[in-house]
Design a protein around this motif. Structure first.
Motif, PDB file in Angstrom:
ATOM      1  N   ARG A   1     -18.503  -0.333  -9.464  1.00 53.08           N
ATOM      2  CA  ARG A   1     -17.745   0.920  -9.550  1.00 53.08           C
ATOM      3  C   ARG A   1     -18.648   2.080  -9.208  1.00 53.08           C
ATOM      4  O   ARG A   1     -19.780   2.172  -9.667  1.00 53.08           O
ATOM      5  CB  ARG A   1     -17.177   1.108 -10.961  1.00 53.08           C
ATOM      6  N   ASP A   2     -18.146   2.988  -8.381  1.00 53.46           N
ATOM      7  CA  ASP A   2     -18.955   4.133  -7.973  1.00 53.46           C
ATOM      8  C   ASP A   2     -18.922   5.269  -8.979  1.00 53.46           C
ATOM      9  O   ASP A   2     -19.645   6.250  -8.831  1.00 53.46           O
ATOM     10  CB  ASP A   2     -18.506   4.647  -6.601  1.00 53.46           C
TER      11      ASP A   2
ATOM     12  N   GLN B   1       0.720   3.984  -3.023  1.00 55.07           N
ATOM     13  CA  GLN B   1       0.340   5.375  -2.783  1.00 55.07           C
ATOM     14  C   GLN B   1       1.306   6.334  -3.469  1.00 55.07           C
ATOM     15  O   GLN B   1       0.901   7.389  -3.961  1.00 55.07           O
ATOM     16  CB  GLN B   1       0.281   5.651  -1.285  1.00 55.07           C
TER      17      GLN B   1
ATOM     18  N   THR C   1      -5.920   0.415   0.096  1.00 54.39           N
ATOM     19  CA  THR C   1      -6.936   0.365   1.149  1.00 54.39           C
ATOM     20  C   THR C   1      -8.308   0.689   0.583  1.00 54.39           C
ATOM     21  O   THR C   1      -9.298  -0.012   0.861  1.00 54.39           O
ATOM     22  CB  THR C   1      -6.589   1.333   2.280  1.00 54.39           C
ATOM     23  N   GLN C   2      -8.397   1.739  -0.220  1.00 55.47           N
ATOM     24  CA  GLN C   2      -9.672   2.093  -0.831  1.00 55.47           C
ATOM     25  C   GLN C   2     -10.146   1.013  -1.798  1.00 55.47           C
ATOM     26  O   GLN C   2     -11.329   0.676  -1.834  1.00 55.47           O
ATOM     27  CB  GLN C   2      -9.545   3.428  -1.547  1.00 55.47           C
ATOM     28  N   ALA C   3      -9.216   0.470  -2.590  1.00 54.54           N
ATOM     29  CA  ALA C   3      -9.590  -0.584  -3.542  1.00 54.54           C
ATOM     30  C   ALA C   3     -10.094  -1.818  -2.816  1.00 54.54           C
ATOM     31  O   ALA C   3     -11.053  -2.461  -3.251  1.00 54.54           O
ATOM     32  CB  ALA C   3      -8.394  -0.936  -4.427  1.00 54.54           C
ATOM     33  N   ARG C   4      -9.475  -2.159  -1.689  1.00 57.96           N
ATOM     34  CA  ARG C   4      -9.913  -3.325  -0.926  1.00 57.96           C
ATOM     35  C   ARG C   4     -11.267  -3.072  -0.263  1.00 57.96           C
ATOM     36  O   ARG C   4     -12.128  -3.961  -0.246  1.00 57.96           O
ATOM     37  CB  ARG C   4      -8.875  -3.677   0.140  1.00 57.96           C
ATOM     38  N   ASP C   5     -11.471  -1.870   0.255  1.00 56.83           N
ATOM     39  CA  ASP C   5     -12.721  -1.554   0.944  1.00 56.83           C
ATOM     40  C   ASP C   5     -13.924  -1.602   0.009  1.00 56.83           C
ATOM     41  O   ASP C   5     -15.021  -1.977   0.425  1.00 56.83           O
ATOM     42  CB  ASP C   5     -12.626  -0.180   1.613  1.00 56.83           C
ATOM     43  N   LYS C   6     -13.734  -1.210  -1.242  1.00 54.38           N
ATOM     44  CA  LYS C   6     -14.865  -1.213  -2.174  1.00 54.38           C
ATOM     45  C   LYS C   6     -14.985  -2.520  -2.958  1.00 54.38           C
ATOM     46  O   LYS C   6     -15.844  -2.639  -3.831  1.00 54.38           O
ATOM     47  CB  LYS C   6     -14.771  -0.035  -3.136  1.00 54.38           C
TER      48      LYS C   6
ATOM     49  N   ASN D   1       0.824  -1.206   0.000  1.00 54.07           N
ATOM     50  CA  ASN D   1       0.000   0.000   0.000  1.00 54.07           C
ATOM     51  C   ASN D   1       0.859   1.257   0.000  1.00 54.07           C
ATOM     52  O   ASN D   1       0.549   2.238  -0.691  1.00 54.07           O
ATOM     53  CB  ASN D   1      -0.925  -0.005   1.216  1.00 54.07           C
TER      54      ASN D   1
ATOM     55  N   SER E   1      -4.497   3.881  -4.015  1.00 49.49           N
ATOM     56  CA  SER E   1      -4.713   3.465  -2.633  1.00 49.49           C
ATOM     57  C   SER E   1      -5.243   2.033  -2.611  1.00 49.49           C
ATOM     58  O   SER E   1      -6.362   1.775  -3.060  1.00 49.49           O
ATOM     59  CB  SER E   1      -5.707   4.395  -1.923  1.00 49.49           C
TER      60      SER E   1
END
Length: 253
Positions: free
Chosen positions: A117-118, A50, A57-62, A46, A55
């Motif tokens: 995807r948002d 960065q 972390t963001q990819a894993r969270d979504k 990570n 990120s």
């Protein structure tokens, strides 16, 4: 993107910068990524990502990134008292003869899970990244079991799901007695892949302006014969790498 199996390898140098490149590239392209990290922690990958503008972390969270932290998971499996739980990805650590079936099932289920995807844009193809596959040899997994695992992954991800695979392996010294080790694994994977990138240090030794050389093979799928082979010099920078033809100077680029 077309479906490819890309093999990364190194000898007497570190090709991990290519793993970081492909990881950030596929995440930016909107691909679902399953990343098996056997040599570093999630925080390490990570931190590097960065610096490349991504990120994890963001990819894993979504749900875009599924990350298996091999170092942490291996310790948990080894210290686990209940040996009957044979469905976890790294169960081969407790059951040496079990092979990599559970690891494949983990990869397969991760690749088949969808994510939203948002931003409303089209999702890219699924991608499997492994750093580094040769670690399994030191854990007692046979070359045959590893090659069977990659063939199953290739059939599911590349052929069925039209995705991509990027796998890093490390090779021993060329004069080492490695009939059942990393060089044998590397040769087997070369026959499976569609693109092979092999990174080595310079034959002449250390150079401030050139960090190493990369040999590139790629082949036609229909005849399974390598049709091109080129060698490039490279220099790794803080946020990427500069490549140039061997024998030319980077100053002209």
């Amino acid at each position: 993107m077309k479906s490819d199996f890309i093999l990364l390898s190194d000898r007497q140098t570190d090709a991990s910068f290519l793993i970081h490149h492909y990881l950030s590239f596929y995440l930016r392209a909107g691909c679902k990524v399953c990343f098996l990290g056997f040599v570093q922690s999630f925080s390490h990958y990570n931190a590097v990502s960065q610096r490349l503008g991504v990120s994890l972390t963001q990819a894993r969270d979504k749900g875009q990134l599924v990350f298996l932290e091999g170092l942490k998971e291996s310790l948990g499996v080894i210290l686990q008292e209940d040996a009957s739980q044979g469905t976890q990805p790294l169960n081969y650590l407790r059951l040496p003869g079990a092979g990599l079936e559970c690891l494949f099932k983990f990869v397969e289920s991760s690749m088949r899970q969808s994510w939203n995807r948002d931003d409303g844009e089209t999702r890219g193809p699924p991608v499997l990244l492994i750093d580094d596959l040769s670690v399994l040899l030191s854990l007692g997994v046979s070359v045959k079991a590893i090659l069977d695992f990659t063939l199953y992954c290739q059939a599911t991800i590349c052929l069925e799901l039209k995705g991509n695979m990027v796998i890093l392996v490390r090779c021993e010294e060329e004069d080492a007695d490695d009939d059942e080790g990393s060089d044998l694994l590397h040769r087997g994977l070369v026959h499976q892949c569609s693109l092979a990138l092999h990174v080595e240090g310079l034959p002449t030794g250390y150079c401030r302006d050139i960090h190493g050389q990369m040999e590139v093979w790629w082949r036609r799928r229909e005849d399974a014969m390598y049709n091109q082979r080129k060698i490039f010099h490279f220099k790794v920078h803080d946020k990427g790498a500069l490549f140039f033809a061997r024998g030319t100077s980077s100053a002209v680029l």
